[in-house]
Design a protein around this motif. Sequence first.
Motif, PDB file in Angstrom:
ATOM      1  N   PRO A  60       0.660  -1.173  -0.013  1.00 57.48           N
ATOM      2  CA  PRO A  60      -0.139   0.024   0.108  1.00 57.48           C
ATOM      3  C   PRO A  60       1.035   1.292  -0.025  1.00 57.48           C
ATOM      4  N   LEU A  61       0.201   2.222  -0.449  1.00 59.35           N
ATOM      5  CA  LEU A  61       1.007   3.490  -0.481  1.00 59.35           C
ATOM      6  C   LEU A  61       0.168   4.741   0.336  1.00 59.35           C
ATOM      7  N   ILE A  62       1.105   5.500   0.868  1.00 54.70           N
ATOM      8  CA  ILE A  62       0.480   6.656   1.806  1.00 54.70           C
ATOM      9  C   ILE A  62      -0.106   7.799   0.763  1.00 54.70           C
ATOM     10  N   VAL A  63      -1.239   8.365   1.116  1.00 48.99           N
ATOM     11  CA  VAL A  63      -1.994   9.219   0.642  1.00 48.99           C
ATOM     12  C   VAL A  63      -1.500  10.459   1.422  1.00 48.99           C
ATOM     13  N   HIS A  64      -0.951  11.727   0.861  1.00 53.44           N
ATOM     14  CA  HIS A  64      -0.847  12.916   1.362  1.00 53.44           C
ATOM     15  C   HIS A  64      -1.669  13.961   0.911  1.00 53.44           C
ATOM     16  N   ILE A  65      -2.004  14.931   1.929  1.00 52.77           N
ATOM     17  CA  ILE A  65      -3.208  15.726   1.756  1.00 52.77           C
ATOM     18  C   ILE A  65      -2.563  17.067   2.372  1.00 52.77           C
ATOM     19  N   ALA A  66      -3.170  18.260   2.218  1.00 56.27           N
ATOM     20  CA  ALA A  66      -2.695  19.538   2.501  1.00 56.27           C
ATOM     21  C   ALA A  66      -2.810  19.857   3.884  1.00 56.27           C
ATOM     22  N   ASP A  67      -4.424  19.518   4.297  1.00 51.89           N
ATOM     23  CA  ASP A  67      -5.072  19.838   5.487  1.00 51.89           C
ATOM     24  C   ASP A  67      -5.940  18.904   6.034  1.00 51.89           C
ATOM     25  N   MET A  68      -6.268  18.907   7.055  1.00 49.63           N
ATOM     26  CA  MET A  68      -7.302  18.105   7.854  1.00 49.63           C
ATOM     27  C   MET A  68      -8.768  18.027   6.962  1.00 49.63           C
ATOM     28  N   LYS A  69      -9.134  19.256   6.318  1.00 51.93           N
ATOM     29  CA  LYS A  69     -10.235  19.352   5.708  1.00 51.93           C
ATOM     30  C   LYS A  69     -10.490  18.177   4.500  1.00 51.93           C
ATOM     31  N   TYR A  70      -9.055  17.733   3.963  1.00 51.85           N
ATOM     32  CA  TYR A  70      -9.288  16.842   2.721  1.00 51.85           C
ATOM     33  C   TYR A  70      -9.286  15.321   3.474  1.00 51.85           C
ATOM     34  N   LEU A  71      -9.344  15.146   4.910  1.00 53.37           N
ATOM     35  CA  LEU A  71      -9.129  13.710   5.337  1.00 53.37           C
ATOM     36  C   LEU A  71     -10.319  13.018   5.421  1.00 53.37           C
ATOM     37  N   GLU A  72     -11.509  13.680   5.376  1.00 53.90           N
ATOM     38  CA  GLU A  72     -12.923  13.184   5.659  1.00 53.90           C
ATOM     39  C   GLU A  72     -13.022  12.319   4.206  1.00 53.90           C
ATOM     40  N   GLN A  73     -12.960  12.618   3.227  1.00 56.56           N
ATOM     41  CA  GLN A  73     -13.231  11.989   1.791  1.00 56.56           C
ATOM     42  C   GLN A  73     -12.621  10.816   1.817  1.00 56.56           C
ATOM     43  N   TRP A  74     -11.424  10.667   2.508  1.00 55.80           N
ATOM     44  CA  TRP A  74     -10.525   9.163   2.354  1.00 55.80           C
ATOM     45  C   TRP A  74     -10.887   8.262   3.209  1.00 55.80           C
ATOM     46  N   ILE A  75     -11.725   8.626   4.329  1.00 58.39           N
ATOM     47  CA  ILE A  75     -11.752   7.439   5.380  1.00 58.39           C
ATOM     48  C   ILE A  75     -13.296   7.380   5.969  1.00 58.39           C
ATOM     49  N   THR A  76     -13.658   6.324   6.428  1.00 54.26           N
ATOM     50  CA  THR A  76     -14.996   6.269   6.913  1.00 54.26           C
ATOM     51  C   THR A  76     -15.264   6.437   8.516  1.00 54.26           C
ATOM     52  N   ASP A  77     -14.151   6.399   9.164  1.00 51.73           N
ATOM     53  CA  ASP A  77     -14.145   6.450  10.629  1.00 51.73           C
ATOM     54  C   ASP A  77     -12.640   6.772  11.133  1.00 51.73           C
ATOM     55  N   ILE A  78     -13.053   7.746  12.493  1.00 49.87           N
ATOM     56  CA  ILE A  78     -11.648   7.894  13.102  1.00 49.87           C
ATOM     57  C   ILE A  78     -11.997   8.022  14.413  1.00 49.87           C
ATOM     58  N   PRO A  79     -11.095   7.409  15.261  1.00 52.40           N
ATOM     59  CA  PRO A  79     -11.057   7.202  16.754  1.00 52.40           C
ATOM     60  C   PRO A  79     -10.731   8.651  17.384  1.00 52.40           C
ATOM     61  N   GLU A  80     -11.422   8.903  18.592  1.00 47.49           N
ATOM     62  CA  GLU A  80     -10.953   9.872  19.105  1.00 47.49           C
ATOM     63  C   GLU A  80      -9.300  10.296  19.312  1.00 47.49           C
ATOM     64  N   TYR A  81      -8.566   8.975  19.635  1.00 45.37           N
ATOM     65  CA  TYR A  81      -7.129   9.317  19.800  1.00 45.37           C
ATOM     66  C   TYR A  81      -6.327   9.599  18.521  1.00 45.37           C
ATOM     67  N   ALA A  82      -7.119   9.384  17.405  1.00 46.20           N
ATOM     68  CA  ALA A  82      -6.143   9.620  16.176  1.00 46.20           C
ATOM     69  C   ALA A  82      -6.506  11.247  15.911  1.00 46.20           C
ATOM     70  N   ILE A  83      -7.646  11.317  16.148  1.00 43.37           N
ATOM     71  CA  ILE A  83      -8.001  13.001  15.828  1.00 43.37           C
ATOM     72  C   ILE A  83      -6.982  13.971  17.238  1.00 43.37           C
ATOM     73  N   ALA A  84      -6.784  13.578  18.091  1.00 46.15           N
ATOM     74  CA  ALA A  84      -5.768  13.985  19.100  1.00 46.15           C
ATOM     75  C   ALA A  84      -4.471  14.037  18.355  1.00 46.15           C
ATOM     76  N   LEU A  85      -3.952  12.896  17.874  1.00 43.89           N
ATOM     77  CA  LEU A  85      -2.579  12.769  17.382  1.00 43.89           C
ATOM     78  C   LEU A  85      -2.610  13.481  15.880  1.00 43.89           C
ATOM     79  N   ALA A  86      -3.629  13.691  15.318  1.00 51.04           N
ATOM     80  CA  ALA A  86      -3.577  14.444  14.107  1.00 51.04           C
ATOM     81  C   ALA A  86      -3.436  16.183  14.330  1.00 51.04           C
ATOM     82  N   ARG A  87      -4.195  16.226  15.328  1.00 47.23           N
ATOM     83  CA  ARG A  87      -4.358  17.799  15.770  1.00 47.23           C
ATOM     84  C   ARG A  87      -3.059  17.933  16.491  1.00 47.23           C
ATOM     85  N   GLU A  88      -2.325  17.304  16.879  1.00 45.47           N
ATOM     86  CA  GLU A  88      -1.002  17.459  17.572  1.00 45.47           C
ATOM     87  C   GLU A  88       0.335  17.374  16.666  1.00 45.47           C
ATOM     88  N   PHE A  89       0.071  16.572  15.850  1.00 42.36           N
ATOM     89  CA  PHE A  89       1.489  16.349  15.013  1.00 42.36           C
ATOM     90  C   PHE A  89       1.196  16.648  13.469  1.00 42.36           C
TER      91      PHE A  89
END
Length: 328
Positions: A60-89
Amino acid sequence: MSQFLSNCSVEALAAAARILKEGSLVAFPTETVYGLGADATNANAVGRIYEVKGRPADHPLIVHIADMKYLEQWITDIPEYAIALAREFWPGPMTLILQRSELAKDFITGGQNTVGIRIPANSLALGLLEAFHNLGGAGIAAPSANRFGQVSPTTADAVKEELDGFLVSTDLVLDGGASEVGLESTIIDCTCDLPRILRPGAITIEMIKKVTGFNISSSINKESVDAKQDDIRVSGSLENHYAPKARVFLDQKPVLGSGFIALSEIETPAGVVRLAAPKTIEEFARVLYSALREGDHHNLDSIYIAQPTGDGLSIAIRDRLSRSAKGR
Ligand code: TXA
Ligand code: MG
């Protein structure tokens, strides 16, 4: 032979984004290593990544995006801890593995139900991604811009060295100087109740613990990775990866005429070629891959490396070195 561009103005990035949109490949700098980019929704373009890299099609390949607003279209579900990681890092040297949406086709995910997503922290990469989104692009698929199994490039010259002869005249290599981190992103599987590190990197276990509040340990993570080895294909976790042409030996007394890499506090043994003498662990990570390449430029048969000890980024360095030492 590809085009080579070191003047990365806004216009140049817009032109590079158009090249991607038209289905060609653009290699670009990120803070970790250089990536070989293609439109992540274009099967033919992504197919060329596999050809150019000589990489097995089910990785598999990593998909690169410019901003969190482009994340939603690629995924169906995101746990709270992943949102925290994304916001931080993010933007940063971290890839999150999440449940894929319809947009993430098998040619991106290797047929798995998950997709890897990253927002890189590099102004040129972000500029290219923004320009690509402005043209309606959803994301840029990009593995490290090396031939399969070899050392990831951390400069545009290293990309040329790796891929010249495999890229064509409509492809482009963007030159943004040397990558600041020098090791590939930390990959975190976020599809279970707890985050699991699939590939260590500059976002360390301590940093992940702090942000998520989960007391994950590297040994638990190792067991999880081993247990999931069959259903998760992390090509960077193959044993013989990140290997230069020279044989790599770890923590052994170097033989005469070999290459040597160690922290600056360690003296150079007589009769060896010192390839790097980094002062800090961060510098060790930053210069490691170019030092391995330098060894190959010297046609050395062997490179001896004194591994950094301790936790943090040292874990990622030792992870890559242990694989380099397995050879090809
Ligand atoms: O720092 C990086 O991550 C660089 C830059 C260019 O972003 N990219 C990179 O890509 O290292 P690559 O393809 O060389 O390594 C990505 C790793 C591969 O081992 C792949 O198997 C794993 O990520 N990966 C990608 N999607 C995955 C998924 N859905 N599940 C598990 N592993 C995945
Ligand atoms: Mg790679």
